[in-house]
Enzyme design. Structure first.
Site, PDB file in Angstrom:
ATOM      1  N   ASP A  34       0.974  -1.141   0.078  1.00 60.25           N
ATOM      2  CA  ASP A  34      -0.104   0.198  -0.219  1.00 60.25           C
ATOM      3  C   ASP A  34       0.709   1.288   0.115  1.00 60.25           C
ATOM      4  OD1 ASP A  34      -2.280  -1.832   0.181  1.00 60.25           O
ATOM      5  OD2 ASP A  34      -2.772  -1.283   2.149  1.00 60.25           O
ATOM      6  N   GLU A  36       3.870   1.763  -1.360  1.00 66.01           N
ATOM      7  CA  GLU A  36       4.272   2.096  -2.551  1.00 66.01           C
ATOM      8  C   GLU A  36       3.210   2.715  -3.418  1.00 66.01           C
ATOM      9  OE1 GLU A  36       6.763   2.430  -3.825  1.00 66.01           O
ATOM     10  OE2 GLU A  36       6.609   2.005  -6.132  1.00 66.01           O
ATOM     11  N   ASP A  38       0.475   4.264  -2.509  1.00 71.19           N
ATOM     12  CA  ASP A  38       0.307   5.865  -2.065  1.00 71.19           C
ATOM     13  C   ASP A  38       1.252   6.701  -2.449  1.00 71.19           C
ATOM     14  OD1 ASP A  38      -1.939   4.685  -0.690  1.00 71.19           O
ATOM     15  OD2 ASP A  38      -1.004   4.906   1.318  1.00 71.19           O
ATOM     16  N   SER A  83     -35.749  -7.060 -13.987  1.00 68.28           N
ATOM     17  CA  SER A  83     -35.534  -7.736 -12.640  1.00 68.28           C
ATOM     18  C   SER A  83     -35.604  -9.167 -13.037  1.00 68.28           C
ATOM     19  CB  SER A  83     -36.878  -7.215 -11.849  1.00 68.28           C
ATOM     20  OG  SER A  83     -37.952  -7.331 -12.370  1.00 68.28           O
ATOM     21  N   GLU A 114     -24.237 -17.715 -10.455  1.00 66.43           N
ATOM     22  CA  GLU A 114     -23.444 -16.655  -9.788  1.00 66.43           C
ATOM     23  C   GLU A 114     -24.038 -16.281  -8.474  1.00 66.43           C
ATOM     24  OE1 GLU A 114     -23.590 -12.613 -11.188  1.00 66.43           O
ATOM     25  OE2 GLU A 114     -25.211 -13.455 -12.918  1.00 66.43           O
ATOM     26  N   LYS A 116     -25.710 -13.978  -5.816  1.00 66.93           N
ATOM     27  CA  LYS A 116     -26.454 -12.698  -6.125  1.00 66.93           C
ATOM     28  C   LYS A 116     -26.135 -11.849  -4.834  1.00 66.93           C
ATOM     29  CE  LYS A 116     -31.196 -11.126  -6.923  1.00 66.93           C
ATOM     30  NZ  LYS A 116     -31.341 -10.280  -5.745  1.00 66.93           N
ATOM     31  N   ASP A 118     -26.062  -8.612  -2.517  1.00 66.35           N
ATOM     32  CA  ASP A 118     -26.970  -7.831  -1.790  1.00 66.35           C
ATOM     33  C   ASP A 118     -26.595  -6.340  -1.990  1.00 66.35           C
ATOM     34  OD1 ASP A 118     -29.368  -7.324  -0.928  1.00 66.35           O
ATOM     35  OD2 ASP A 118     -28.742  -8.272   1.080  1.00 66.35           O
ATOM     36  N   GLU A 178     -23.049  -4.917  -9.957  1.00 73.78           N
ATOM     37  CA  GLU A 178     -23.621  -4.733  -8.593  1.00 73.78           C
ATOM     38  C   GLU A 178     -22.482  -4.067  -8.133  1.00 73.78           C
ATOM     39  OE1 GLU A 178     -26.755  -5.923  -8.215  1.00 73.78           O
ATOM     40  OE2 GLU A 178     -27.060  -5.749  -6.267  1.00 73.78           O
ATOM     41  N   TYR A 228     -18.736  -5.649  -8.888  1.00 73.94           N
ATOM     42  CA  TYR A 228     -18.574  -6.889  -9.655  1.00 73.94           C
ATOM     43  C   TYR A 228     -19.389  -6.702 -11.025  1.00 73.94           C
ATOM     44  CZ  TYR A 228     -16.066  -9.994  -6.457  1.00 73.94           C
ATOM     45  OH  TYR A 228     -15.062 -10.447  -5.718  1.00 73.94           O
ATOM     46  N   LYS A 317     -33.703 -17.586  -4.033  1.00 76.73           N
ATOM     47  CA  LYS A 317     -33.337 -16.665  -2.842  1.00 76.73           C
ATOM     48  C   LYS A 317     -32.785 -17.574  -1.266  1.00 76.73           C
ATOM     49  CE  LYS A 317     -34.039 -12.465  -3.048  1.00 76.73           C
ATOM     50  NZ  LYS A 317     -35.180 -11.763  -3.567  1.00 76.73           N
ATOM     51  N   CYS A 411     -26.662 -10.769  41.681  1.00 76.33           N
ATOM     52  CA  CYS A 411     -26.823 -11.918  41.033  1.00 76.33           C
ATOM     53  C   CYS A 411     -28.287 -12.473  40.859  1.00 76.33           C
ATOM     54  CB  CYS A 411     -25.721 -13.130  41.221  1.00 76.33           C
ATOM     55  SG  CYS A 411     -25.998 -14.589  40.224  1.00 76.33           S
ATOM     56  N   CYS A 414     -27.757 -16.228  42.632  1.00 68.38           N
ATOM     57  CA  CYS A 414     -27.310 -16.545  44.170  1.00 68.38           C
ATOM     58  C   CYS A 414     -27.363 -15.187  45.017  1.00 68.38           C
ATOM     59  CB  CYS A 414     -25.833 -17.006  44.063  1.00 68.38           C
ATOM     60  SG  CYS A 414     -24.485 -15.685  43.583  1.00 68.38           S
ATOM     61  N   CYS A 429     -20.935 -11.893  38.387  1.00 71.24           N
ATOM     62  CA  CYS A 429     -21.350 -12.212  39.564  1.00 71.24           C
ATOM     63  C   CYS A 429     -20.013 -12.610  40.444  1.00 71.24           C
ATOM     64  CB  CYS A 429     -22.217 -13.341  39.659  1.00 71.24           C
ATOM     65  SG  CYS A 429     -22.397 -14.304  41.044  1.00 71.24           S
ATOM     66  N   CYS A 435     -22.275 -19.758  43.627  1.00 75.20           N
ATOM     67  CA  CYS A 435     -23.300 -19.404  42.859  1.00 75.20           C
ATOM     68  C   CYS A 435     -23.763 -20.499  41.954  1.00 75.20           C
ATOM     69  CB  CYS A 435     -22.994 -18.135  41.977  1.00 75.20           C
ATOM     70  SG  CYS A 435     -24.148 -17.779  40.560  1.00 75.20           S
TER      71      CYS A 435
HETATM   72  O1  JCF Z   1     -25.952  -9.759  -7.886  1.00 70.89           O
HETATM   73  C1  JCF Z   1     -27.003  -9.465  -8.304  1.00 70.89           C
HETATM   74  N1  JCF Z   1     -27.539  -8.629  -7.462  1.00 70.89           N
HETATM   75  C2  JCF Z   1     -27.418  -9.462  -9.774  1.00 70.89           C
HETATM   76  C3  JCF Z   1     -28.628  -9.230 -10.045  1.00 70.89           C
HETATM   77  C4  JCF Z   1     -26.825 -10.437 -10.521  1.00 70.89           C
HETATM   78  C5  JCF Z   1     -27.242 -10.491 -11.941  1.00 70.89           C
HETATM   79  O2  JCF Z   1     -26.573 -11.465 -12.646  1.00 70.89           O
HETATM   80  C6  JCF Z   1     -28.446  -9.926 -12.218  1.00 70.89           C
HETATM   81  C7  JCF Z   1     -29.159  -9.144 -11.425  1.00 70.89           C
HETATM   82  C8  JCF Z   1     -30.233  -8.596 -11.798  1.00 70.89           C
HETATM   83  C9  JCF Z   1     -30.759  -8.693 -13.289  1.00 70.89           C
HETATM   84  N2  JCF Z   1     -29.065 -10.160 -13.600  1.00 70.89           N
HETATM   85  C10 JCF Z   1     -30.023  -9.522 -13.946  1.00 70.89           C
HETATM   86  C11 JCF Z   1     -30.441  -9.783 -15.420  1.00 70.89           C
END
Ligand code: JCF
Length: 675
Positions: A34, A36, A38, A83, A114, A116, A118, A178, A228, A317, A411, A414, A429, A435
């Site tokens: 790090d 280097e 910086d 979605s 892969e 998913k 959050d 994401e 990613y 999910k 306590c 006891c 305690c 106790c």
């Molecule tokens: O990692 C995700 N939350 C994620 C959302 C990954 C995906 O490949 C997605 C997505 C939402 C829509 N692919 C689509 C088409």
């Protein structure tokens, strides 16, 4: 340095920094320390401030953010951001695969699987390889222009890497992915906010979303965000396979999740889901499920869409790890060492796959920090097999002003005074073995599997034995008689005999197990083993001064003072005598002093092991090996557990031999170490 030399140097520095970013964010294998990095960045900043005419938006120095905006402009997505349909069971994965294979009129389908993440979905537009626009998903058709914020995220390339002719990027390119906040960054950020009295982030997802919504990009720049990429939108020149497209993204400088795999049919998807479920708690980021996509683009086109979701993809999910419920009350429990821990009693709630009625509140300070009060609506979190906890209070839903929680001064078991150790979060305690709660817990600990391993001596039975006045200390266990046991409720002659046989069997423990079983504060298995090995006998451990104790590896001044205090207590010495009288004798560890088969070897441990890392380390050291933290050409072996990352790759690149845990255990056993 003249103007043209400065221009040249600025170009070189940018290229070098970009290459380091690529190694760090895309390959997860940092190429320089790090400090280097910086230094290069500071040199670039200094030159750019001397020659501002050479500053461009793509310069890595521009990731610090700029002037605040008045608001975010609307951005129309030329290709809508879709979605995903959800599957909540294995059955629904089968149904998905059946629909896909029927739609394509084929039996077997390749999918890309892969995790998913959050986080927050983002669209990135590049023209001639330069980042032009970053937009949130919004309603899928219209999002918000968050370019100035996204530019501060170091994992997102401002300028794409050039690859040979075959891998050249299209002049107009849209990449989707994401933005998320890695758990380590989230925790570090909150630790700092706590220390500085600032506002903490609620959870990594909200943190990512909130960070992108800052009007002042200098604030976004302070947040530890990562990225990613998961798909490319372009009109031409893309590979037929989605999986190959991801490899292309990586070659252009985008981070792509290393967990992504190609799988086959419903069973491949199901296996991946199960595997990822096991791995979930060890990933460095939160995921809420996995995504499966048909790999072939032609097949994707054939399948098309239903309303706003593609027919060629589905998200499976995981059960939610956080849920809302009501806190009925706060109880306190007394542990083996007298530590008093507050526990939340909850209205039953289904979270992380089980119904939860109790959750830990950790300690008094945590209750005050989170401002937890009886009757509150709270968010309960249960991640994997971790004890459920009250993550936070929804103070906005609180009615009236319930009183703050107070630690009891006596306590609850006891009645002894409750005190707080200086400089510690824990209340205790002071009753010691007077106790009942501490007595019961210390007996349970003595009998537990990793201590004396007395099977059948569970909590209910110990409570019965203590209540009946038959057992007051662990030594009393060995004075129990068949008739006394058989007279207890729910205890037949058969179980009485079994327990007596178990007790008999436990009379020849290894010294380290006995020492651990005695329950000296802060003396866990690793420390117990180290004390046993280095001092050789219980007499020597009991007689050792604090100065002598700190000479033992893994023993610091705190542990040494607890060991001394324990054996200074006449009651404890008495119990040890009674154990000897009852016929217990403990085996001193085999010393391999002088016999150090791994002497001269240098080991590095990485990834998740099936044993505490400290334990693996102690065992290696007992055989003469040295254990260090970073891989170099001098490293003899790298022990790689699950989900090993950068260190494993470094070992591979240096040609250092890598062992898996299985091989490691075999090796230890071949040197006479018992596991
Ligand atoms: O990692 C995700 N939350 C994620 C959302 C990954 C995906 O490949 C997605 C997505 C939402 C829509 N692919 C689509 C088409």
């Amino acid at each position: 340095m003249n103007r043209s030399e400065a221009k040249q140097r600025i170009g070189d520095l940018r290229a070098e920094i970009q290459q380091h970013d690529y190694r760090y964010y895309v390959q997860d294998a940092p190429s320089v320390p790090d400090a280097e990095y910086d230094r290069l960045m500071r040199e670039l900043q200094a030159l750019e401030s001397e020659y501002p005419e050479f500053v461009t938006p793509e310069s890595p120095s521009q990731r610090v953010g700029g002037e605040p905006l008045d608001g975010f402009e609307a951005v129309r997505h030329e290709t809508p951001m879709l979605s995903l349909a959800n599957a909540f069971s294995e059955e629904e994965i089968h149904q998905f695969h059946d629909r896909v294979s029927r739609g394509l009129e084929i039996d077997h389908v390749e999918y890309v699987a892969e995790p998913k993440l959050d986080g927050v979905a983002i669209s990135l537009r590049y023209t001639d390889g330069l980042l032009q626009l970053a937009a949130t998903r919004g309603d899928g058709v219209t999002g918000e222009n968050v370019t100035s914020n996204v530019r501060t995220i170091a994992a997102i390339p401002l300028q794409l890497k050039r690859r040979g002719k075959s891998g050249a990027w299209p002049a107009a390119l849209e990449v989707r992915g994401e933005i998320y906040m890695p758990l380590a960054g989230f925790e570090a950020y909150n630790r700092r906010a706590r220390e500085e009295g600032g506002k903490e982030l609620v959870n990594p997802r909200n943190a990512a979303a909130g960070s992108l919504r800052q009007l002042d990009s200098r604030l976004t720049a302070q947040r530890p965000l990562a990225f990613y990429a998961y798909s490319i939108v372009a009109s031409e020149g893309l590979p037929e396979s989605h999986f190959d497209a991801l490899a292309l993204l990586k070659s252009w400088g985008f981070p792509v999740n290393p967990e992504i795999r190609r799988v086959r049919d419903a069973q491949g998807c199901i296996d991946y889901f199960i595997g990822m479920g096991r791995k979930r708690d060890r990933l460095p980021y939160d995921i809420d499920g996995v995504v499966f996509k048909v790999d072939s683009r032609d097949q994707q086109v054939t399948l098309g869409f239903v309303s706003r979701a593609p027919r060629w993809a589905i998200a499976r999910k995981f059960p939610a790890q956080e849920e809302i419920t009501r806190l009925i009350g706060i109880d306190v429990q007394v542990g083996r060492t007298g530590a008093i821990t507050p526990v939340a009693r909850l209205e039953p709630v289904f979270v992380g796959g089980v119904t939860v009625t109790n959750a830990t509140l950790h300690n008094f300070d945590e209750i005050r920090r989170k401002d937890v009060r009886e009757g509150d609506w709270v968010i309960v979190r249960r991640a994997g097999d971790v004890i459920p906890e009250v993550a936070r209070v929804m103070t906005e839903r609180r009615e009236g002003e319930p009183p703050e929680f107070q630690m009891p001064q006596h306590c609850p078991v006891c009645g002894s005074a409750v005190e707080r150790d200086e400089g510690e979060a824990v209340f205790r305690c002071t009753g010691g073995l007077v106790c009942g709660a501490q007595r019961i817990q210390s007996i349970l600990h003595f009998a537990s599997r990793r201590a004396m391993n007395i099977e059948g001596l569970g909590a209910k039975l110990v409570v019965q034995l203590v209540d009946a006045g038959l057992v007051n200390s662990v030594a009393d266990l060995y004075r129990l008689e068949r008739e006394q046991l058989a007279g207890l409720e729910r205890m037949g002659e058969k179980s009485a005999d079994n327990l007596l046989a178990e007790l008999e069997k436990s009379k020849t423990p290894d010294l380290d197990r006995l020492l651990f079983a005695l329950g000296v504060r802060e003396v866990g298995e690793v420390t117990a083993a180290s004390l046993a090995r280095h001092l050789g006998s219980l007499e020597k451990i009991m007689a050792a001064s604090e100065e002598e104790l700190v000479e033992v590896p893994d023993v610091g001044p705190v542990v040494a003072s607890h060991v001394r205090a324990f054996f200074n207590e006449p009651h404890n010495v008495e119990i040890i005598k009674e154990l000897e009288t009852a016929g217990l004798h403990w085996q001193a560890p085999e010393t391999n002093e002088g016999e150090q088969p791994l002497a001269g070897q240098i080991w590095v441990l990485t990834g998740a092991l099936g044993m505490p890392r400290a334990r693996a380390r102690t065992m290696l050291e007992s055989l003469g090996a040295r254990v260090t933290g970073s891989v170099s050409a001098k490293t003899t072996f790298v022990l790689a557990g699950e989900a090993a990352g950068a260190k494993l790759r470094k070992a591979e690149s240096l040609g250092v031999e890598v062992l898996d845990e299985e091989t490691f255990r075999t090796l230890l056993q071949s040197h006479g170490v018992s596991l």
